[in-house]
Design a protein around this motif. Structure first.
Motif, mmCIF file in Angstrom:
data_model
loop_
_atom_site.group_PDB
_atom_site.id
_atom_site.type_symbol
_atom_site.label_atom_id
_atom_site.label_comp_id
_atom_site.label_asym_id
_atom_site.label_seq_id
_atom_site.Cartn_x
_atom_site.Cartn_y
_atom_site.Cartn_z
ATOM 1 N N GLY A 79 -43.498 -28.474 -20.973
ATOM 2 C CA GLY A 79 -42.685 -29.642 -21.296
ATOM 3 C C GLY A 79 -41.377 -29.326 -21.988
ATOM 4 N N VAL A 80 -41.114 -28.071 -22.277
ATOM 5 C CA VAL A 80 -39.847 -27.680 -22.901
ATOM 6 C C VAL A 80 -38.890 -27.217 -21.805
ATOM 7 N N SER A 81 -37.646 -27.674 -21.886
ATOM 8 C CA SER A 81 -36.628 -27.303 -20.907
ATOM 9 C C SER A 81 -35.278 -27.159 -21.600
ATOM 10 N N GLN A 82 -34.295 -26.768 -20.831
ATOM 11 C CA GLN A 82 -32.906 -26.646 -21.296
ATOM 12 C C GLN A 82 -32.797 -25.855 -22.606
ATOM 13 N N ILE A 83 -33.395 -24.690 -22.640
ATOM 14 C CA ILE A 83 -33.343 -23.833 -23.825
ATOM 15 C C ILE A 83 -31.976 -23.167 -23.855
ATOM 16 N N GLU A 84 -31.257 -23.374 -24.955
ATOM 17 C CA GLU A 84 -29.894 -22.862 -25.083
ATOM 18 C C GLU A 84 -29.651 -22.350 -26.494
ATOM 19 N N THR A 85 -28.604 -21.535 -26.612
ATOM 20 C CA THR A 85 -28.139 -21.075 -27.925
ATOM 21 C C THR A 85 -26.646 -21.322 -28.018
ATOM 22 N N GLN A 86 -26.163 -21.429 -29.239
ATOM 23 C CA GLN A 86 -24.732 -21.618 -29.465
ATOM 24 C C GLN A 86 -24.382 -21.120 -30.856
ATOM 25 N N THR A 87 -23.184 -20.577 -30.971
ATOM 26 C CA THR A 87 -22.652 -20.148 -32.266
ATOM 27 C C THR A 87 -21.427 -20.990 -32.567
ATOM 28 N N TYR A 88 -21.313 -21.435 -33.813
ATOM 29 C CA TYR A 88 -20.138 -22.203 -34.214
ATOM 30 C C TYR A 88 -19.907 -22.044 -35.711
ATOM 31 N N THR A 89 -18.701 -22.432 -36.135
ATOM 32 C CA THR A 89 -18.366 -22.354 -37.553
ATOM 33 C C THR A 89 -18.697 -23.671 -38.225
ATOM 34 N N LYS A 90 -18.896 -23.592 -39.542
ATOM 35 C CA LYS A 90 -19.171 -24.780 -40.350
ATOM 36 C C LYS A 90 -18.365 -24.707 -41.636
ATOM 37 N N MET A 91 -18.020 -25.877 -42.113
ATOM 38 C CA MET A 91 -17.303 -25.966 -43.388
ATOM 39 C C MET A 91 -17.559 -27.342 -43.978
ATOM 40 N N SER A 92 -17.883 -27.391 -45.245
ATOM 41 C CA SER A 92 -18.016 -28.683 -45.916
ATOM 42 C C SER A 92 -16.649 -29.358 -45.957
#
Length: 128
Positions: free
Chosen positions: A105-118
């Motif tokens: 039942g699990v699909s569309q497994i993806e990874t992503q890297t992004y920046t964060k800032m308060s």
């Protein structure tokens, strides 16, 4: 320049960051009392300690959207330490992704890297 400013990275003028996040995400199904979501949570629990041991980790968050059936894990790391984790192929990412892939039942497994800032609002002065 204070110590905090020295740790900031900049994408373009006015867009700084001090944190880089790695996101692992997938879709689950609501069939079977959301058994696939339960299994995703169990997979996360099996690697949570490893994530908290990543050098420079700031937070490990789980996001679930019951309407769109999203399951996400976001590991935020100090920008200056992120490169070391990247060299380690974001361990335990491969193991976690394999666990997700084995869940019915699990699909569309993806990874992503992004920046964060308060984002903190600046004081605005009244100019009359």
């Amino acid at each position: 320049m204070d110590e905090k400013d020295a740790q900031m990275k900049q994408i373009v003028d006015g867009v700084e960051f001090d944190t880089i996040a790695r996101e692992w995400r997938c879709k689950f199904i609501s069939d079977g009392n959301r058994a696939s979501l339960v299994a995703c949570q169990m997979a996360l629990e099996s690697v949570a300690q490893d994530l908290w041991e990543v050098e420079g980790v700031k937070s490990v968050e789980r996001v679930v959207c019951g309407d769109c059936l999203d399951f996400k894990v976001i590991t935020s790391v100090d920008a200056d330490k992120f490169g070391e984790w990247k060299k380690e192929s974001f361990d335990p990412e491969e193991f976690f992704i394999e666990m997700l892939g084995a869940i019915d039942g699990v699909s569309q497994i993806e990874t992503q890297t992004y920046t964060k800032m308060s984002v903190i609002p600046t004081d605005f002065s009244d100019e009359d």
